[in-house]
Design a protein around this motif. Structure first.
Motif, mmCIF file in Angstrom:
data_model
loop_
_atom_site.group_PDB
_atom_site.id
_atom_site.type_symbol
_atom_site.label_atom_id
_atom_site.label_comp_id
_atom_site.label_asym_id
_atom_site.label_seq_id
_atom_site.Cartn_x
_atom_site.Cartn_y
_atom_site.Cartn_z
ATOM 1 N N SER B 58 0.760 -1.241 -0.027
ATOM 2 C CA SER B 58 0.011 -0.135 0.043
ATOM 3 C C SER B 58 0.971 1.295 -0.207
ATOM 4 C CB SER B 58 -0.975 -0.097 1.284
ATOM 5 O OG SER B 58 -1.929 -0.887 1.023
ATOM 6 N N ASN B 59 0.270 2.189 -0.496
ATOM 7 C CA ASN B 59 1.171 3.575 -0.457
ATOM 8 C C ASN B 59 0.265 4.772 -0.893
ATOM 9 O OD1 ASN B 59 3.402 4.842 -0.264
ATOM 10 N ND2 ASN B 59 4.561 3.384 -1.873
ATOM 11 N N ASP B 176 -5.981 5.457 5.845
ATOM 12 C CA ASP B 176 -5.938 4.618 6.899
ATOM 13 C C ASP B 176 -5.741 3.061 6.175
ATOM 14 O OD1 ASP B 176 -5.958 4.147 9.740
ATOM 15 O OD2 ASP B 176 -7.692 2.870 9.523
ATOM 16 N N SER B 178 -4.251 2.573 3.543
ATOM 17 C CA SER B 178 -3.108 2.574 2.998
ATOM 18 C C SER B 178 -2.186 2.222 3.895
ATOM 19 C CB SER B 178 -2.891 3.598 2.125
ATOM 20 O OG SER B 178 -2.111 4.807 2.905
ATOM 21 N N GLN B 179 -2.197 2.590 5.323
ATOM 22 C CA GLN B 179 -1.231 2.343 6.295
ATOM 23 C C GLN B 179 -1.597 1.103 7.129
ATOM 24 O OE1 GLN B 179 1.333 4.248 7.797
ATOM 25 N NE2 GLN B 179 1.344 5.858 6.455
ATOM 26 N N SER B 180 -2.545 0.317 6.741
ATOM 27 C CA SER B 180 -2.548 -1.002 7.435
ATOM 28 C C SER B 180 -2.734 -2.142 6.574
ATOM 29 C CB SER B 180 -3.831 -0.749 8.384
ATOM 30 O OG SER B 180 -4.831 -0.248 7.712
ATOM 31 N N ALA B 181 -2.588 -3.220 7.282
ATOM 32 C CA ALA B 181 -2.445 -4.515 6.392
ATOM 33 C C ALA B 181 -3.941 -4.905 5.940
ATOM 34 C CB ALA B 181 -1.887 -5.362 7.159
ATOM 35 N N GLN B 182 -4.355 -4.283 5.065
ATOM 36 C CA GLN B 182 -5.604 -4.488 4.302
ATOM 37 C C GLN B 182 -5.378 -4.655 3.104
ATOM 38 O OE1 GLN B 182 -8.748 -1.509 5.660
ATOM 39 N NE2 GLN B 182 -8.104 -1.948 8.007
ATOM 40 N N ARG B 207 -1.442 9.681 8.457
ATOM 41 C CA ARG B 207 -1.678 8.545 7.762
ATOM 42 C C ARG B 207 -1.124 8.727 6.364
ATOM 43 N NH1 ARG B 207 -4.991 8.281 11.910
ATOM 44 N NH2 ARG B 207 -5.423 6.402 12.672
ATOM 45 N N PHE B 208 -0.962 9.940 6.090
ATOM 46 C CA PHE B 208 -0.293 10.078 4.495
ATOM 47 C C PHE B 208 1.058 9.904 4.663
ATOM 48 C CE2 PHE B 208 1.360 13.143 1.575
ATOM 49 C CZ PHE B 208 1.099 12.467 0.472
ATOM 50 N N SER B 209 1.735 9.223 3.625
ATOM 51 C CA SER B 209 2.929 8.901 3.685
ATOM 52 C C SER B 209 4.041 10.015 3.391
ATOM 53 C CB SER B 209 3.309 7.731 2.618
ATOM 54 O OG SER B 209 3.290 8.443 0.970
#
Lengths: 854, 432
Positions: B58-59, B176, B178-182, B207-209
């Motif tokens: 994710s990104n 969110d 994109s920051q977690s293992a979904q 949460r934004f990269s």
């Protein structure tokens, strides 16, 4: 950590020499003259006898603690060997700022007689490394030259405040082996070798208070630690090992490292608590500074904490000969239902048994009488009794080296950090990472026997936080029991101090079958949600094993619903799988939580981003949701534990009306931004064993992020970007392949540097001229705002100066609008045409800088 | 005759093909083969999206650049290359949202579910509330995992507008995920605002990269001219090589021309982006016809004149003498009172003074006629009331402002056909 392991490998065997010389019936102790130590791999045994000077295992392998052996005894079972010693301190153990009191350079082999009665002078016999030679040198005499390196010289006495001349008499071992004469220890009248009863008790009470305070209704744990820190100044001074305040400050509460050997934080806390409870200054300073005292405390601490539940029983079990039950003792035992789960919480039950026995045996240590009527306490003590029966005699069988099993036991722990933000590194590293983290966790805490069914809640909290003090005299591993423990079956992945507090809170509520509300605040990226998830996960595991009553976990997120009323719907749906309209759902929920909970299960409700629920709710549906969150938990039998998470610390104050505020026993917890050390640990734990970063690069990232926000997500994002940059550049330059400073700098630049300057530099000529015109006009007007017409006149003039064809109004407006759309300038009243108001969105200096460099 | 017929035919054919080809280029109907001057950004974005598409990482990323700097074009090129990989084509789900279309989260969620074809999954179930929609989508995203789910690329055009949605719910949830293992997602935002991060709430921002790809054109003028040449040149596979050779030759010559270079430089100075260049070239190219088969210098000059013409000066050319006189009177008032607002009565007085002096040359107008002319100017928004809120004042005394620059008035007078000299002189004189 590694040191810990190596020491374990070099096992020593300890054996009494000869028969016991005397026996104390009351204490059930047998005293010995000497003991022999055989080291694996060496043929001859070392014998230490009373009066001899010995080395005792400590933090520092090169400089073990020095002491004189005063007594050796064992308890009935003969399993535990205890030594009573007189401590000496090395120069390096004297606090840095006190060394100058000496007034000269210390001799490299010089040690000081350590005089401090509050220091515990009982050590585990099995921490003795061997004998050492000490020579007394009179104060006036110079140090003898040419003697062997192994010999240490003692000249002065150090009483934690000053150096004084040492009376050679003190160097003589005491005659009575039963109870060393308290007065024989120098000018001070305190009983030196015997641990002061009150001190001991305070130490214990301190521990317990610590535990209870963290869940105590009104105590903010942060404030508390600050408080303790401030009171600690004396202790601070001592701790040469506790070098960095960063580690012992309040932020450290969040120790992510799973197996960090430094236990500074907890130590501070313990001391802090002790101090909080008893402000007798002299005593505290003694306590803090005396090495022995620390040891004993720590030993006890460890045990008590390890067996969080068990610790209740020593207190509440009888010791009728101890009349000294005081008010707070009682207090303690009642509060002990929220046992403090300290670092070493993962001791196996056998240990507990051991600890218990010892407590019962020793009048010095047993302090409390059974008063606790608390359900949980009873439950616990019964469990412990059971345990004692089961495991009382199996200590020896349980040895270390269970590492192998750990991984299996640990599977559930893997997601702790991953849940908050995964995918740090590339896919490969990622998967590897997980394994490693697991493994690491396993080995990191591996010295404890496998968790048994009976071992109450011992082995789950805060794996790496040892209670052992980090002060000079901290033979952390001084207890015989520690080496024999193997990994507990499982424990939560990380060692957040916060996690412990949350855990304590929820667990106590679950066990008591009551409800409560906890408010957790902290800036984004400090691991609030991840911590709670981790806590719940480990609680649920305990529940599965029937250690605690069953609990049910429901999670809602204020940001993940379209309006606050949906909260009812979601709670209801997750609770009962029913679907209903918000109003109906609210009614059903009200019914559900008014009646006693079915099946006697506790509901744990996590409300994330609670602010978004509350602000609207207050206006529209009149506190109803609010009441769910803050009133229901206080109802009897509702068995609802609510954990609320938000960013702002003062949300409750801001939105609460008095009548609401009065009814919530709100427990607060605030997550501090990560310090750079913690960030560093987070990164290392994520890429554990994958050597992908240079040390300096890691430092840079963590320090930079800590300085900016302390946001772990940011930290990991930067690292991720840096690896990408490294990967791309790696093909060209044949560097080490590691992510270095340059890559990190580049990533940092990309993420943090302002793009305005670059934007101005890359703007077209007319755009640059326009910006210049804006500044010129601002200067002319002396204001920070101008109309387009004014600027346009300047712009045309500048065009002529530059030898360009002047722009017309339409072109000028186009340029202006383009700058406005990038927000280099701010435009107001776009319909005003010529009278458009213009302000700069960048500082004038930045604009000039960017234009000049062109 | 027989011979000429096919020739004209081929000429017109050539002309049609030429127009079609250049129109595709200049009107952005087709993506260019390769984005110009954006190589590093192109690589970065491609790599990033490839990781999501192929590895399921994710990104989130923002593409920031001024209007017309090629953000959408860059993304288009990257997606084109990405989709040419077969494994990606089959796997990746693309969701395109635009802040101007999806003006709130409700619409955006509907659009996402539609584009993800999730409505089919639930069969005949009618998507009820917004709340259900969100819960459903989040559930769907949560169920996925890195290895098994198809990655979803979210493209948010006009990203800054999404930040104005209530609570930024959509952004929070997308980031969110994109920051977690979904389900693996890549959130690509396009925006022209440099300060876009400041628009994000702190929990969203966290949460934004923080990956931003900036598109700033650092083209030099030489490269700019090269781009012009490349844009106008015909490809080697043009059906009539003779025609294309001729055309290309003329283009090369054109680019070396001094006047043309000046026009291009002026355009380049105004803005470096290709969109304004394209509109210039488009005007020039549209003058090419069968009879006028090559692009000439004059075409560009005319195009430049059209494009850089000042719109208000053009409006002035259509005014009557009376209206022009009123404008001049207002200009004098502006000069006298240093830009303070005026009312009709003042303008009329000024005008009357002029008439009295030059009564022979200008017809004497009644006041209502002058008023009418003034109102016409008001309608053209050449004058504007100072504050439209207070309309209680009589029309004659309502305060007004002239929306013209000094230079614009003078320029219009110069070009005005058959302007009486008295009027011109009046305009030039220092005082009314």
């Amino acid at each position: 950590m590694s040191r810990y392991i190596t020491r374990l490998r070099m096992r020593r065997a300890y054996k009494w020499n000869g028969r016991p010389v005397s026996k104390d019936r009351k204490l059930k102790r047998q005293y010995y003259e000497s003991m022999s130590i055989s080291v694996e791999g060496k043929t001859e045994d070392v014998t230490v006898s009373l009066g001899q000077y010995i080395l005792i295992e400590g933090d520092d392998d090169d400089n073990p603690f020095v002491a004189q052996l005063l007594k050796l005894y064992t308890d009935d079972s003969g399993k535990k060997k205890t030594a009573v010693v007189q401590w000496f301190v090395r120069t390096c153990e004297v606090p840095q700022n006190k060394r100058k009191l000496l007034g000269r350079h210390p001799h490299p082999q010089e040690i000081f007689f350590y005089q401090d009665c509050s220091c515990d002078n009982e050590v585990d016999g099995e921490t003795i490394l061997g004998a050492v030679q000490i020579e007394y040198v009179p104060v006036e005499d110079p140090f003898p030259k040419g003697k062997s390196k192994g010999i240490l010289f003692v000249k002065l006495l150090w009483d934690t405040k000053s150096f004084r001349a040492l009376d050679p008499e003190l160097m003589q071992p005491p005659q009575s082996s039963k109870s060393p004469p308290p007065s024989s220890r120098g000018p001070q009248t305190r009983a030196l070798p015997t641990p002061d009863l009150s001190v001991m008790k305070r130490a214990m009470s301190g521990i317990l208070t610590r535990g209870s305070m963290s869940t105590g209704k009104m105590s903010s744990s942060e404030a508390e630690s600050l408080h303790s820190a401030s009171k600690l100044s004396a202790a601070k001074a001592l701790s040469a090992k506790r070098r960095s305040r960063a580690v012992s400050g309040p932020h450290v509460r969040k120790k992510l490292d799973l197996c960090s050997p430094s236990k500074n934080m907890t130590r501070d806390d313990v001391l802090g608590e002790i101090l909080d409870e008893h402000t007798e200054k002299t005593l505290t300073s003694k306590l803090n500074t005396s090495p022995t005292g620390r040891i004993s405390i720590s030993i006890r601490l460890t045990r008590l904490n390890l067996n969080e539940e068990e610790c209740v029983s020593p207190l509440s079990s009888h010791s009728p000969d101890k009349p000294r039950m005081t008010a707070y003792d009682k207090d303690e035992s009642t509060r002990a239902r929220t046992p403090s789960r300290r670092k070493d919480a993962l001791r196996e039950p056998a240990l507990a048994a051991l600890a218990e026995e010892e407590h019962e045996d020793s009048p010095v240590q047993t302090a409390a009488t059974p008063r606790s009527k608390r359900k949980s306490a009873q439950l616990v003590s019964s469990r412990i009794r059971k345990q004692l029966n089961l495991l009382g005699n199996t200590v020896d069988l349980q040895s270390d080296g269970v590492d192998g099993d750990d991984d299996d036991c640990f599977v559930p722990a893997k997601i702790d950090l991953q849940s908050s933000s995964d995918e740090e590194e590339e896919a490969k590293i990622d998967s590897e990472d997980e394994l490693i983290v697991k493994k690491r966790r396993g080995s990191g805490t591996s010295r404890s026997t496998e968790k048994t069914r009976v071992s109450a809640r011992t082995p789950r909290k805060t794996p790496s936080k040892k209670t052992a003090p980090a002060t000079p005299h901290t033979p952390r591993h001084a207890t015989p029991s520690i080496p024999s423990r193997s990994a507990p079956a499982r424990k939560p992945g990380n060692v957040l101090e916060e996690a412990r507090d949350i855990y304590n809170f929820v667990e106590s509520k679950v066990i008591d079958g009551t409800g409560g509300c906890m408010y957790i605040s902290g800036v984004p990226g400090t691991g609030k949600t991840a911590t709670v998830h981790e806590v719940i996960r480990s609680l649920q595991q305990s529940a599965e094993q029937d250690e605690i009553p069953h609990l049910r976990f429901i999670e809602i997120n204020g940001m993940k619903m379209t309006d606050p009323h949906q909260a009812y719907v979601q709670i209801l749906q997750k609770l009962t799988d029913q679907k209903a309209t918000p109003d109906h759902a609210a009614a059903l929920l009200e019914k559900r939580f008014s009646a006693p909970a079915p099946k006697k299960e506790t509901t744990v409700l996590l409300v994330d981003e609670v602010r978004h629920l509350l602000l609207v709710t207050l206006i529209s549906i009149g506190y109803f949701l609010f009441i769910i969150l803050f009133d229901w938990p206080t109802r009897r039998n509702a068995r609802l534990v609510v954990l609320t998470i938000a960013n702002t610390m003062d949300l409750p104050e801001r939105i609460m009306i008095n009548r609401v505020a009065s009814r919530l026993g709100l427990t607060r917890m605030s997550f501090q931004p990560y310090t750079f050390k913690q960030l560093q640990q987070i990164i290392t734990s994520r890429l554990n064993r994958v050597k992908a970063f240079e040390e300096d690069a890691l430092q840079l990232v963590s320090r930079k992020v800590a300085a900016l926000s302390g946001d772990a997500r940011r930290c990991l994002d930067i690292c991720r970007r840096a690896t990408e940059i490294c990967e791309h550049s790696g093909s060209q330059k044949n560097s080490s392949g590691l992510v270095g400073m340059s890559h990190v700098m580049e990533a940092l630049d990309e993420m943090f540097s302002s793009s305005y300057i670059a934007a101005i530099r890359c703007a077209s000529v007319q755009e640059q001229l326009f910006l210049r015109a804006v500044i010129a006009e601002f200067r002319r007007l002396g204001l920070e705002e101008a109309t387009f017409q004014q600027v346009f006149v300047q712009h045309q003039a500048l065009c002529r100066v530059e030898g360009l064809q002047p722009v017309n109004v339409s072109e000028g407006l186009t340029v202006c609008q383009r700058l406005g759309s990038c927000r280099l300038i701010l435009l107001e009243g776009s319909r005003l045409d010529l009278f458009l108001r213009i302000r700069l969105n960048v500082s004038q200096d930045d604009v000039l800088y960017a234009l000049k460099a062109d | 005759v027989c011979k000429r017929q096919p020739e004209t035919c081929s000429d017109s054919c050539n002309n049609i093909t030429l127009h079609k080809l250049l129109r595709e280029r200049l009107c952005h109907q087709k993506l260019p083969d390769q984005p110009v001057g954006l190589d590093s950004q192109y690589k970065h974005l491609l790599e990033l999206l490839r990781r999501t598409a192929v590895h399921g990482e994710s990104n989130s990323v923002l593409i920031v650049g001024p209007r017309g700097s090629g953000k959408t074009m860059l993304l288009g090129c990257v997606l084109r290359e990405l989709m040419s990989l077969r494994e990606v084509q089959k796997n990746v789900l693309l969701v395109e949202l635009n802040g101007l279309l999806q003006t709130d989260d409700k619409i955006a969620l509907k659009e996402i579910t539609r584009q993800l074809h999730l409505e089919n999954v639930v069969g005949d179930k009618v998507f009820g509330s917004f709340a259900e929609n969100l819960a459903f989508l989040l559930e769907a995203l949560k169920k996925g995992d890195k290895s098994s789910s198809r990655p979803v690329l979210f493209v948010l055009d006009e990203f800054d507008l999404f930040a104005h949605h209530k609570n930024q719910t959509l952004l929070y949830n997308l980031l969110d995920v994109s920051q977690s293992a979904q389900t693996p997602v890549a959130v690509v935002g396009l925006t022209c605002r440099l300060d876009v991060l400041e628009l994000l709430e702190k929990r969203v921002k966290s949460r934004f990269s923080h990956r931003q790809i900036h598109l700033f054109s650092s083209l030099s003028f030489g490269q700019y001219v090269d781009v012009v040449r490349a844009q106008l040149s015909l490809p080697p596979d043009f059906p009539d090589p003779k025609f294309s050779d001729e055309w290309n030759h003329s283009v090369t010559k054109l680019c070396e021309d001094k006047t043309v270079e000046e026009i291009l430089r002026r355009n380049f100075n105004g803005s470096k982006d290709f969109r304004s260049l394209h509109s210039l070239l488009f005007l020039a190219v549209s003058r090419v016809s069968v009879s006028h088969s090559t692009l000439r210098e004059a075409d560009l000059i005319e195009a430049c004149r059209l494009i850089s013409a000042d719109s208000k000066a053009n409006v002035l050319h259509g005014l009557s003498i009376l209206e022009l006189c009123l404008i001049i009177a207002m200009k004098h008032l502006n000069d006298t009172y240093d830009g303070e607002p005026f009312n009709f009565q003042m303008v009329h007085n000024e005008f009357k003074k002029f008439i009295q002096r030059k009564s022979h040359s200008i017809h004497k107008f009644e006041k209502p006629v002058v008023m009418k002319a003034f109102e016409h100017l008001l309608q053209l928004e050449l004058v504007r009331p100072v504050d439209s809120g207070v309309c209680k004042v009589q029309r004659e005394y309502q305060l007004m402002r002239l929306m013209l620059e000094h230079g614009q008035v003078m320029e219009a007078l110069q070009k005005y056909p058959q302007c009486p000299t008295d009027v011109k002189q009046w305009a030039l004189s220092a005082f009314g």
